[in-house]
Scaffold this active site. Structure first.
Site, short mmCIF file in Angstrom:
data_model
loop_
_atom_site.label_atom_id
_atom_site.label_comp_id
_atom_site.label_asym_id
_atom_site.label_seq_id
_atom_site.Cartn_x
_atom_site.Cartn_y
_atom_site.Cartn_z
N PRO A 33 -12.03 72.52 41.26
CA PRO A 33 -11.73 73.71 40.28
C PRO A 33 -12.24 74.93 40.54
CG PRO A 33 -13.73 72.17 39.37
CD PRO A 33 -13.05 71.65 40.85
N ASN A 34 -11.07 75.66 40.26
CA ASN A 34 -11.42 77.32 40.13
C ASN A 34 -11.35 77.98 41.51
OD1 ASN A 34 -11.45 77.54 37.16
ND2 ASN A 34 -13.61 76.72 37.43
N ARG A 51 -11.65 85.69 41.60
CA ARG A 51 -12.76 85.17 40.95
C ARG A 51 -14.14 85.70 41.53
NH1 ARG A 51 -15.21 79.37 41.13
NH2 ARG A 51 -16.54 79.34 39.41
N TYR A 61 -18.13 85.03 45.51
CA TYR A 61 -17.21 84.28 46.35
C TYR A 61 -16.43 85.13 47.49
CZ TYR A 61 -18.44 80.85 42.94
OH TYR A 61 -19.01 80.06 42.05
N ASN A 70 -15.60 70.76 48.97
CA ASN A 70 -15.95 71.93 47.60
C ASN A 70 -15.81 71.18 46.76
OD1 ASN A 70 -16.99 73.81 46.21
ND2 ASN A 70 -16.26 75.56 47.91
N ALA A 107 -17.77 73.02 40.55
CA ALA A 107 -18.64 72.55 39.35
C ALA A 107 -18.54 71.10 39.51
CB ALA A 107 -18.18 73.38 38.14
N GLU A 147 -20.11 68.18 52.34
CA GLU A 147 -20.15 69.02 50.96
C GLU A 147 -20.46 70.32 51.53
OE1 GLU A 147 -23.25 69.86 47.26
OE2 GLU A 147 -23.44 67.94 48.54
N HIS A 174 -20.54 74.51 50.11
CA HIS A 174 -20.56 75.41 48.91
C HIS A 174 -20.10 77.02 49.64
CE1 HIS A 174 -21.30 72.55 46.17
NE2 HIS A 174 -22.35 72.01 47.08
N ARG A 213 -28.85 80.38 42.63
CA ARG A 213 -27.77 80.64 41.46
C ARG A 213 -28.65 79.88 40.38
NH1 ARG A 213 -21.75 80.01 42.52
NH2 ARG A 213 -22.03 81.23 40.44
#
Length: 143
Positions: free
Chosen positions: A9-10, A17, A22, A72, A75, A96, A98, A105
Site C-alpha cells: 500500500p501507498n 509521497r 521516500y 515491500n 504498512a 523483506e 523497506h 521511525r
C-alpha cells in the site's frame, strides 16, 4: 532467472509521497534502471493497496513461477499475520525490503510481522534497497 517485486500500500505514490522519507523518484523510473542493471534477470513487478491481492500474488508466484520475491509490504509489514502466513506457506525465498530505516521511525514500525518468515531483511537504503535484495537473491538462488 526470474525475480518478482511486490510492493504494498501507498508505494504507488513513490516520487510524490513524503519525498523527505521516500525520495523523489517514482518506482517506474527506478524499475527501468534496475532492469537495465540486471539484463540477465527477468524482473516482474506488482503493486497493490489491497492485502488480499498481495496474498494472491504470493500464492501465484511462490510455488516455482518465480525464483525469488522482493517484498515491500508497506504498512502491512507491521499488521498482517495473513501476509506472514502466505510467505510461510510458499517455497520461493522472500526478501523483506523497506526504503526507509523503519527502526529510526515511529515505534509501531519497529515490529515486523513478516521478518521471521522471510529469508532476510533490507531497510534504510532508499530505492537501492531493492537492488540489494536482488543481489542477495541472485546469491541465494545460485547456492
Amino acid at each position: 532467472m526470474n525475480i518478482t517485486i511486490i510492493n504494498g500500500p501507498n508505494l504507488n505514490l513513490l516520487g510524490v509521497r513524503e519525498p523527505g522519507i521516500y525520495g523523489s523518484e517514482g518506482f517506474e523510473s527506478y524499475l527501468k534502471r534496475l532492469r537495465s542493471q540486471y539484463p540477465e534477470v527477468d524482473i516482474e513487478y506488482f503493486q497493490s493497496n489491497h492485502e488480499g491481492e498481495i496474498i494472491d500474488r504470493l500464492h501465484e508466484t511462490g510455488f516455482g513461477k518465480t525464483d525469488g520475491i522482493v517484498l515491500n509490504a508497506g504498512a502491512y509489514t507491521h499488521t498482517s499475520l495473513a501476509i506472514a502466513d502466505a510467505i510461510a506457506a510458499i517455497n520461493t525465498p522472500v526478501i523483506e525490503v523497506h526504503i526507509s530505516n523503519v527502526h529510526a521511525r515511529e515505534e509501531i514500525r519497529h515490529r515486523s510481522m513478516i521478518s521471521n518468515v522471510c529469508r532476510g531483511v533490507i531497510a534504510g537504503f532508499g530505492l537501492d534497497s531493492y537492488r540489494l535484495a536482488i543481489e542477495a537473491l541472485t546469491q541465494i538462488i545460485h547456492l
